[in-house]
Structures are given as C-alpha cells and as structure tokens.
Design an enzyme around this catalytic site. Structure first.
Site, PDB file in Angstrom:
ATOM      1  N   LYS A 115      30.160  32.000  45.099  1.00  0.00           N
ATOM      2  CA  LYS A 115      31.291  32.940  45.749  1.00  0.00           C
ATOM      3  C   LYS A 115      30.871  33.577  47.249  1.00  0.00           C
ATOM      4  O   LYS A 115      31.633  33.746  47.907  1.00  0.00           O
ATOM      5  CB  LYS A 115      31.492  34.190  44.989  1.00  0.00           C
ATOM      6  CG  LYS A 115      31.668  33.688  43.316  1.00  0.00           C
ATOM      7  CD  LYS A 115      32.979  32.885  43.437  1.00  0.00           C
ATOM      8  CE  LYS A 115      33.122  32.272  42.078  1.00  0.00           C
ATOM      9  NZ  LYS A 115      34.203  31.267  41.866  1.00  0.00           N
ATOM     10  N   GLU A 199      31.637  44.084  47.580  1.00  0.00           N
ATOM     11  CA  GLU A 199      32.918  43.917  48.310  1.00  0.00           C
ATOM     12  C   GLU A 199      33.602  45.415  48.169  1.00  0.00           C
ATOM     13  O   GLU A 199      33.092  46.141  47.315  1.00  0.00           O
ATOM     14  CB  GLU A 199      33.689  42.781  47.412  1.00  0.00           C
ATOM     15  CG  GLU A 199      33.654  41.332  47.600  1.00  0.00           C
ATOM     16  CD  GLU A 199      34.616  40.692  46.828  1.00  0.00           C
ATOM     17  OE1 GLU A 199      35.416  41.198  46.215  1.00  0.00           O
ATOM     18  OE2 GLU A 199      34.425  39.459  46.948  1.00  0.00           O
ATOM     19  N   HIS A 233      40.133  40.289  31.524  1.00  0.00           N
ATOM     20  CA  HIS A 233      40.183  39.014  32.302  1.00  0.00           C
ATOM     21  C   HIS A 233      40.819  37.916  31.377  1.00  0.00           C
ATOM     22  O   HIS A 233      40.766  36.629  31.997  1.00  0.00           O
ATOM     23  CB  HIS A 233      38.859  38.916  32.732  1.00  0.00           C
ATOM     24  CG  HIS A 233      38.123  39.933  33.329  1.00  0.00           C
ATOM     25  ND1 HIS A 233      38.515  40.224  34.647  1.00  0.00           N
ATOM     26  CD2 HIS A 233      37.233  40.764  33.043  1.00  0.00           C
ATOM     27  CE1 HIS A 233      37.762  41.336  34.982  1.00  0.00           C
ATOM     28  NE2 HIS A 233      36.809  41.571  34.263  1.00  0.00           N
ATOM     29  N   ARG A 290      40.616  23.336  39.547  1.00  0.00           N
ATOM     30  CA  ARG A 290      41.077  22.610  38.409  1.00  0.00           C
ATOM     31  C   ARG A 290      42.645  22.649  38.312  1.00  0.00           C
ATOM     32  O   ARG A 290      43.155  23.601  38.940  1.00  0.00           O
ATOM     33  CB  ARG A 290      40.334  23.061  37.180  1.00  0.00           C
ATOM     34  CG  ARG A 290      40.527  24.706  37.022  1.00  0.00           C
ATOM     35  CD  ARG A 290      40.170  25.360  35.707  1.00  0.00           C
ATOM     36  NE  ARG A 290      40.805  26.607  35.491  1.00  0.00           N
ATOM     37  CZ  ARG A 290      40.438  27.547  36.008  1.00  0.00           C
ATOM     38  NH1 ARG A 290      38.984  27.923  36.581  1.00  0.00           N
ATOM     39  NH2 ARG A 290      40.877  28.966  35.857  1.00  0.00           N
TER      40      ARG A 290
HETATM   41  C1  MV4 Z   1      37.946  42.411  42.461  1.00  0.00           C
HETATM   42  C2  MV4 Z   1      38.925  43.788  41.927  1.00  0.00           C
HETATM   43  C3  MV4 Z   1      39.079  44.648  42.927  1.00  0.00           C
HETATM   44  N1  MV4 Z   1      38.472  44.746  44.135  1.00  0.00           N
HETATM   45  N2  MV4 Z   1      37.630  42.689  43.841  1.00  0.00           N
HETATM   46  C4  MV4 Z   1      38.045  40.156  38.287  1.00  0.00           C
HETATM   47  C5  MV4 Z   1      37.917  38.891  38.132  1.00  0.00           C
HETATM   48  C6  MV4 Z   1      37.221  38.330  39.350  1.00  0.00           C
HETATM   49  N3  MV4 Z   1      37.743  37.042  39.401  1.00  0.00           N
HETATM   50  C7  MV4 Z   1      37.458  39.504  40.300  1.00  0.00           C
HETATM   51  N4  MV4 Z   1      37.981  40.344  39.805  1.00  0.00           N
HETATM   52  C8  MV4 Z   1      38.379  41.421  40.488  1.00  0.00           C
HETATM   53  N5  MV4 Z   1      37.802  41.616  41.666  1.00  0.00           N
HETATM   54  C9  MV4 Z   1      37.585  43.790  44.452  1.00  0.00           C
HETATM   55  N6  MV4 Z   1      36.947  43.750  45.600  1.00  0.00           N
HETATM   56  C10 MV4 Z   1      39.421  43.602  40.661  1.00  0.00           C
HETATM   57  C11 MV4 Z   1      39.183  42.547  39.951  1.00  0.00           C
HETATM   58  C12 MV4 Z   1      39.794  42.586  38.696  1.00  0.00           C
HETATM   59  C13 MV4 Z   1      40.824  41.606  38.337  1.00  0.00           C
HETATM   60  C14 MV4 Z   1      41.294  40.713  39.154  1.00  0.00           C
HETATM   61  C15 MV4 Z   1      42.261  39.781  38.868  1.00  0.00           C
HETATM   62  C16 MV4 Z   1      42.894  39.719  37.762  1.00  0.00           C
HETATM   63  C17 MV4 Z   1      42.354  40.818  36.893  1.00  0.00           C
HETATM   64  C18 MV4 Z   1      41.482  41.626  37.116  1.00  0.00           C
HETATM   65  C19 MV4 Z   1      41.143  42.636  36.311  1.00  0.00           C
HETATM   66  C20 MV4 Z   1      40.174  43.553  36.545  1.00  0.00           C
HETATM   67  C21 MV4 Z   1      39.660  43.509  37.660  1.00  0.00           C
END
Ligand code: MV4
Length: 498
Positions: A115, A199, A233, A290
């Site tokens: 990442k 972040e 998630h 994918r």
């Molecule tokens: C975040 C975020 C808020 N701010 N990054 C969750 C899974 C991973 N792929 C990244 N995720 C998140 N990253 C920052 N800087 C909130 C999430 C997140 C989220 C993102 C996409 C879909 C659902 C989510 C549920 C909770 C938190």
C-alpha cells in the site's frame, strides 16, 4: 488459447465457464470433495478433483492447480476473485508452467499489494491520494509529528493490508502510540509484515470505485460503482452509476483510475477504490487487481461482458469496447444474498437448500453458487447468490429489486433476504442518502424482523419442491415436504455421476 482452467469455485467459476463457452473455449473446473455436484462443475467441459473441502488443502494449493491444468490439457488459468487471485507468486507460477495468466502482470499485482508503494506510484502519476505517509513509520515521535501536520483524526494502516485488517482510527494524540503498536501486531499476524503507515481519516465518505480495462493498446474506464452499503468491510449492495457522481466527476475519477492503471502497466480488468468525500473530493485508496464480485452492475449499464474481455485480452486480442467516451445506460443494482441470518446475529448459517424459487422476468439476473439440494457449509465464504437488476433509472431499478426479492424463495438456510427487503423499502436508502457509515447508523435495518411472508413461503416451497421432484423424473414425493423434494433433486444429480 483453447482451454481455460478455472482456479475457483461457486458463482464466479460458473460465470467464467459461461464466458469461456461464448468465446469458444473449453472450461476446466477444479473441485473439492464438498463441490463434486456443484453447478459450476457440471457446467464445465472437464472437471478435476483437487482434494478435501478445506481451501488450504484444495483451492489454495498452487501445485494441485498446476497439476490439474496439465492433466486436463488446459493452456490458461483464470483465478476468479478471492483465493489466489491477487497472489503475484501464483501468477508467476502459472506463467513459469507455460500457461497463460488471465489477469494483470504479476508486477502490477505486487506494486498495488504494497500500500505504501502504491501510494508513491499513484502520487507520482498525479492520482489524488489521502494525505499521509508514503512509507512505513516505526518511530512514534515521527508519527506524532506527521499526525499533527495532517491533523487528527488519523488512521493507522498496515502497509501489506487492504480490506480493513490492521487498521486503527486515532482521534487524539494520546491514542497514537498504542494504535501504532496494536495495528503493527495485527498486521504481523495477518500478513506476516508488521509495517504500518498513517493517513488522514476521511469522515463519512462514500466508497466509489472505478472499473478499468486495459489491452495492449488502450486503457479505459467503465465508470463507477457505488459500494457504500457494507457491514464490517463486507459489501452487501452495489450499484452503478452512483447517485452523486456527475458526468464531470465521472470523467475526473475515471481519468485518475486510468492514470493509476497506466502507472503500473496494467492489463486486463481491475478496479480503483476511492473514498469520495461529502465535499466532492476523492482520494485513491487501493487497486483491486482482479475481477470483482460486483462486476455485473457495470456490465449491465455499459453493455460490456467483462469476463469475456478478460479472456480476449489475455489471448492477445483487442477489447471489444467502442472508442470514445462511454455513457452508462440506466441503473443496475446488486444484492449479495448470503447465508448470514440477521435473526442469528449475522453468523454464517448452514444447512441444505430445501427449496429455491429463483427470481426472473425482465431486467433480472441471478448469478448463483447454489441450487436446490445443495448443502451450505462453513468451508467457503457465505455468498449464495447475487441478485442483480437493471432499470431505466434508480427508482425503477429499486422497484424491480423489491419485486425480485419478493419472488425469491430460499428455504433451508438462513439468509439476509429480509435485510435486503427492509433496505430497499427504506426512504433514506431510496433517496440515495448513503455513505460507508450508513449501516452503523441504521442498525434498525439489521434487526431481525418477523417476516409475515415466511409461512406462506414455506407452504409454497413445499408444493414447488414436489414439482421439482417430478421434473427430475423421480417417483412422487409422498410426505409433501420441501426437504423430500430437495433430497430427490440432490440424489438425481449424484445418480447421474455414477
Ligand atoms: C479509510 C477510511 C477513512 N479514511 N482511510 C477500509 C478498508 C480499507 N480498504 C480502507 N478502509 C478505509 N480507509 C482513510 N484515510 C475509511 C475506511 C473504511 C471503509 C472504506 C471503504 C468502504 C468501507 C469502509 C468501512 C469502514 C472504513
């Protein structure tokens, strides 16, 4: 390319078999003992057993998959999603064995899997990323200085992560060092790599992702999917387009996704995940290298068969997507029907599918892993089927999904069908007022509700199960239960294998 080994199971394996047949290719299935009579196995031209039910002893064993390909004379491998789909080492092993890999170059998988490397490459390519660190952080003092600079709240994330593991929200300075340690420990256990980075935390964004497709000549995008309706998630509902994405924003996000793909020399189908803030600002999160579970909603509004295009691109052909700006047509929505019953705390439920009434009619697509008589076990993920609808606009797609959910009868295994019914009746959801925290606020939709149709369903199911027994040319069922019908259907398939 003449014959494709499908290194997967369930609905996506069947989806790939169908694409192979339309492309004039032979499809080779692999199956564990639990999947011997599965629909995807019967649909394939050849099927090779690869061992016992647990995935670490079957679907995840690279040697077994390569041996199955050799045995069946396959010359290509499609990984589907999950399992080994994003393991660069698997892609390399496939290519070393002289087989075509139906997926992106291993180097692109590897670059996007790390990442912080992905963040560096995206930043260099001009793709907007979330403000934060572009390299792992070990020193708590440096972490504190950076957190102050970007401003609280911040998020600690695993460098090898994705999908939410090894992630910590930090609201105040005092919580930071503990969160760094906790996330590093979780990341070490989950990914074998304790590296973490920081972040800025984006408050209440939407999860909007862009589908990309690249062949040897062109890299294009096929618009967005809105995936904000998720719980822990796990996505539950996806749609295309998104209610808040204007044509201008679509082009901005699409161009960013195309730049992201080009930056890693991407080929094939892939998806760039973005957080879209309430202010309209978007930030690259990660790229999924994918085909995704929710790819059908893009297929329906862009008129593109993504899996067939994957096959063509891997075979060195050009994608059959017209040049020039593409527009989504109408609205598509997908409900993931899972064996997770809200009435039972969303724990995975097991059992035999005693009766299955499949929704049909105009604008309805049913991509399923199971059929009547199948046993649902705890060996694999909980996805039973994807119910996908198309409508001329969002309102009509919602109406159609409600009608299709009413038609769906699944007896014998607890599912989340009731949740989907409540969601699609909810005024806020219908108004498109959603973000990634929607279901955290609306726990009422997750509560089990007495379902007045359940008794009716069961009566219908019992009657229809008898009909199913007749259809498979078995003697009349005498006890009139759904269970008996399912048993006849299951037995008929086992008999056919003898
Ligand atoms: C975040 C975020 C808020 N701010 N990054 C969750 C899974 C991973 N792929 C990244 N995720 C998140 N990253 C920052 N800087 C909130 C999430 C997140 C989220 C993102 C996409 C879909 C659902 C989510 C549920 C909770 C938190």
């Amino acid at each position: 390319m003449k014959s494709v080994l499908i290194a997967n199971r369930g609905e996506i394996a069947l989806r790939i078999v169908r694409a192979c047949h339309e492309e004039g290719l032979e499809a080779v299935a692999v199956y564990s003992t639990a999947d011997r009579t599965a629909p995807y196995v019967r649909a394939a031209d050849r099927a090779v057993p690869i061992g016992p039910a647990p995935a670490p002893e079957s679907y995840l064993v690279i040697d077994k998959l390569l041996r199955a390909a050799a045995e069946a004379g396959a010359d290509a491998v499609h990984p589907g999603y999950g399992f080994l789909a994003e393991r660069a080492t698997f892609a390399e092993a496939v290519e070393r064995a002289g087989l075509l890999w139906i997926g992106p170059p291993p180097a692109a998988i590897r670059a996007m899997g790390d990442k912080t490397e992905a963040r560096r490459r995206m930043q260099a390519a001009g793709v907007p990323i979330v403000p934060g660190a572009n390299a792992p952080i070990t020193d708590p003092d440096l972490a504190l200085a950076l957190a102050r600079e970007i401003g609280f709240p911040v998020m600690v994330k695993a460098a090898a992560g994705g999908g939410g593991k090894g992630m910590r929200l930090v609201r105040t300075e005092g919580e930071l060092s503990g969160a760094l340690a906790a996330a590093a420990s979780e990341a070490g256990k989950a990914f074998g790599d304790p590296a973490v980075y920081l972040e800025k935390f984006i408050v209440a964004p939407r999860h909007v992702e862009i589908q990309v497709l690249a062949d040897d000549e062109r890299t294009i995008h096929l618009g967005e999917r809105e995936c904000s309706i998720q719980r822990r998630h796990q996505k539950l509902v996806e749609e295309a387009p998104s209610a808040v994405v204007t044509p201008m924003l679509r082009e901005a996000m699409g161009s960013a996704a195309v730049a992201a793909a080009r930056a890693v020399s991407y080929r094939g189908a892939g998806t760039c995940e973005f957080l879209l803030g309430a202010d309209g600002a978007f930030h690259f999160l990660e790229m999924n290298t994918r085909i995704q579970v929710e790819h059908p909603v893009t297929e329906l509004v862009y008129g593109v068969d993504l899996v067939r295009e994957q096959l063509r691109i891997a075979g060195g052909l050009r994608m059959r997507v017209p040049a020039g700006p593409l527009q989504p047509r109408g609205w598509a929505m997908e409900c993931r029907i899972t064996s997770e019953d809200p009435a039972n705390g969303f724990l995975p439920s097991t059992g035999r599918v005693e009766y299955l009434g499949i929704p049909g009619g105009p604008g309805v697509r049913w991509d399923a892993a199971v059929e009547i008589g199948d046993d649902v076990t705890l060996y694999y993920d909980s996805l039973l089927a994807k119910l996908i609808v198309w409508g001329a606009d969002r309102r009509q797609a919602i109406d159609r999904m409600r009608r299709a959910l009413d038609e769906l009868i699944l007896v014998g295994v607890g599912t989340n069908q009731g949740f989907h019914r409540r969601l699609f009746a909810d005024p806020a959801f219908r108004a498109g007022e959603i973000d990634i925290q929607f279901l955290d606020r609306r726990t009422d939709l997750l509560e089990p509700a007495a379902d007045p149709t359940l008794d009716r369903d069961f009566v219908i199911a019992a009657a229809l199960a008898e009909e199913e027994a007749r259809r498979v040319r078995r003697p009349a069922v005498t006890d009139g239960t759904a269970t008996a019908g399912a048993e006849w259907a299951r037995q008929a398939r086992l008999d056919a294998l003898q």
